[in-house]
Motif scaffolding. Structure first.
Motif, mmCIF file in Angstrom:
data_model
loop_
_atom_site.group_PDB
_atom_site.id
_atom_site.type_symbol
_atom_site.label_atom_id
_atom_site.label_comp_id
_atom_site.label_asym_id
_atom_site.label_seq_id
_atom_site.Cartn_x
_atom_site.Cartn_y
_atom_site.Cartn_z
ATOM 1 N N GLU A 127 0.853 -1.173 0.000
ATOM 2 C CA GLU A 127 0.000 0.000 0.000
ATOM 3 C C GLU A 127 0.894 1.230 0.000
ATOM 4 O O GLU A 127 1.897 1.295 0.699
ATOM 5 C CB GLU A 127 -0.920 0.003 1.220
ATOM 6 N N ARG B 55 -14.370 -7.132 -4.675
ATOM 7 C CA ARG B 55 -14.230 -5.766 -4.170
ATOM 8 C C ARG B 55 -12.738 -5.433 -4.049
ATOM 9 O O ARG B 55 -11.874 -6.290 -4.179
ATOM 10 C CB ARG B 55 -14.936 -5.601 -2.827
ATOM 11 N N LYS C 52 -9.823 -2.398 -2.102
ATOM 12 C CA LYS C 52 -9.593 -1.255 -1.231
ATOM 13 C C LYS C 52 -8.116 -0.884 -1.297
ATOM 14 O O LYS C 52 -7.255 -1.720 -1.593
ATOM 15 C CB LYS C 52 -9.998 -1.550 0.203
ATOM 16 N N THR D 299 -5.122 2.164 0.457
ATOM 17 C CA THR D 299 -4.867 3.216 1.424
ATOM 18 C C THR D 299 -3.740 4.107 0.938
ATOM 19 O O THR D 299 -2.725 3.618 0.442
ATOM 20 C CB THR D 299 -4.479 2.625 2.791
ATOM 21 N N SER E 166 -8.156 6.824 2.045
ATOM 22 C CA SER E 166 -8.374 5.448 1.617
ATOM 23 C C SER E 166 -9.649 5.403 0.783
ATOM 24 O O SER E 166 -10.524 6.263 0.906
ATOM 25 C CB SER E 166 -8.506 4.507 2.820
ATOM 26 N N GLU F 1 -12.450 2.478 -1.353
ATOM 27 C CA GLU F 1 -12.844 1.102 -1.635
ATOM 28 C C GLU F 1 -14.020 1.111 -2.588
ATOM 29 O O GLU F 1 -14.677 2.138 -2.806
ATOM 30 C CB GLU F 1 -13.192 0.356 -0.354
ATOM 31 N N GLN G 29 -16.576 4.423 -1.640
ATOM 32 C CA GLN G 29 -16.337 5.162 -0.401
ATOM 33 C C GLN G 29 -14.901 5.685 -0.367
ATOM 34 O O GLN G 29 -13.957 4.979 -0.699
ATOM 35 C CB GLN G 29 -16.585 4.283 0.830
#
Length: 425
Positions: free
Chosen positions: A75, A162, A164, A166, A171, A173, A198
């Motif tokens: 990340e 899905r 996500k 950061t 962050s 997702e 989000q």
């Protein structure tokens, strides 16, 4: 005589067939190049909102952290308060869904996947997100589909895929999805992309993102044979409000008089466009560089890449010091610093040219690509910097400021990159 007549009559259908085939081929219209207009993101900003040198430096430091994160799918951490893809980005217009909804997407040569802010997204800053519920062709991506495994930081929320990610204080997702993507007159059905749902912290993407990297989720890979793994762009000045560049997809319409350098492959960073830079020249003088400053090493990530998302070229410390010292010697004026730039001048001067030499190709930068001017005052700085200390400091990045007003041709099919001078207008 009868035999000859029979042979002539029997061959007539074949002659007619090949005649018609020839006529069809001769009258067929050749495929026109797929060309999209490139818009600097700064053209959507007021003059007072244009990025300062400090903001450009902060953006590029964050960008190098992101590039470093690609090695092991780590990340990325970005400086708090620094918007990702908000400065130095170049946008193209696309349509997503059926019927097509117009979106602006930032083109990124060091990323594969595409992302768009979707309606209902919490924390997204785009005022006109993609209304996925209004698209008859929109489908969530099933966990079992290969694109789910190819997406970065993906996971399964059965049965849908899905993702996500950061970025420091930010962050996001969302849902991996399939839908139609239209670029100019081309339509790519069932294109895999991320539907942002989000965002927390600082907004990371106010527009969509179009990945032009070398991986399986990139535009080149998903387009199949349509673009034959080839594209080029001409980037206009990011401070310009009147000039626009072009993104040209496919081999048709690409420049024929252009020099190339081979692409190199780094298995740890397969998305990135590595090349072998062999020397740097300031004016007519080649600067003295240790071989390790330019050497390609897949193990450490060392080498040189072309990147559209970094704004100002970053060189490893020994290479930058050599270029900087020779540049200062040529100018011979009192030196000051501004933000992250340590070679700045307040008096007028004529900068020397700087040339990057690669295997089979060299690129001599025009003077407007060598220096960058402060938004306020009369300070002018060398438009290059050293890699920040907190990231993998072994990679040289040929950035968008130095690429401006050049046609950069990514011929992935033949594993090479070409550069030729071209004024974007």
């Amino acid at each position: 005589m009868a035999s000859s007549s029979s042979s002539s009559s029997s061959s007539f259908p074949f002659i007619l067939f090949f005649t018609l085939l020839c006529l069809c081929k001769c009258n067929a219209s050749p495929r026109l190049p797929t060309t999209l207009t490139i818009i600097p993101i700064s053209s959507h900003l007021s003059k007072s909102s244009l990025p300062s040198l400090d903001q450009i430096d902060a953006h590029d430091k964050a960008r190098l952290i992101f590039l470093d994160s690609l090695a092991a799918k780590k990340e990325a951490t970005i400086a708090s308060g620094t918007p990702f893809h908000q400065a130095g980005s170049y946008l193209v217009k696309a349509k997503v869904g059926t019927p097509g909804q117009a979106l602006l997407m930032a083109m990124d040569t060091s990323y594969d996947a595409a992302w768009v802010p979707c309606s209902g997204c919490i924390g997204c800053s785009n005022p006109t997100p993609f209304a996925h519920k209004n698209s008859s062709s929109f489908r969530p991506l099933h966990c079992a589909m290969p694109q789910c495994r190819q997406a970065p930081n993906s996971f399964c929320a059965a049965p849908w895929c899905r993702f996500k990610a950061t970025y420091g204080a930010s962050s996001f997702e969302g849902l991996m999805s399939l839908d139609s993507l239209a670029l100019a007159d081309d339509t790519l059905p069932r294109y895999a992309f991320g539907c942002l749902r989000q965002v927390t912290g600082k907004p990371v993407l106010s527009q969509g993102l179009l990945g032009l990297g070398r991986g399986p989720l990139s535009l080149l890979s998903q387009a199949g044979n349509l673009y034959r793994n080839t594209f080029s762009y001409c980037l206009p000045s990011f401070r310009s409000s009147s000039f626009t560049g072009t993104l040209r997809l496919g081999p048709v319409g690409q420049p024929t008089r252009i020099d190339f350098t081979p692409l190199l492959t780094n298995p740890s960073r397969p998305t990135l466009y590595y090349v072998n830079m062999t020397a740097i020249r300031v004016g007519r003088r080649f600067v003295n560089l240790p071989p390790s400053a330019l050497a390609f090493d897949p193990t450490t990530g060392a080498g040189t890449i072309f990147d559209s998302g970094t704004m100002v070229t970053r060189l490893v410390a020994p290479a930058y010091a050599a270029v900087r010292d020779e540049f200062r010697k040529r100018i011979n004026l009192p030196v000051s610093s501004l933000g992250g730039y340590d070679t700045c001048f307040t008096e007028p001067f004529v900068p020397p040219t700087i040339s990057f030499h690669f295997d089979g190709m060299f690129v001599t930068l025009p003077r407007e690509n060598v220096v960058i001017h402060s938004s306020y005052g009369t300070t002018t700085c060398l438009a290059m910097a050293s890699a920040p200390d907190n990231v993998n400091s072994v990679v040289n990045v040929i950035a968008s400021y130095q690429q401006q007003n050049h046609r950069v041709l990514y011929d992935v099919a033949n594993s090479r990159i070409g550069v030729s001078r071209e004024l974007c207008s």
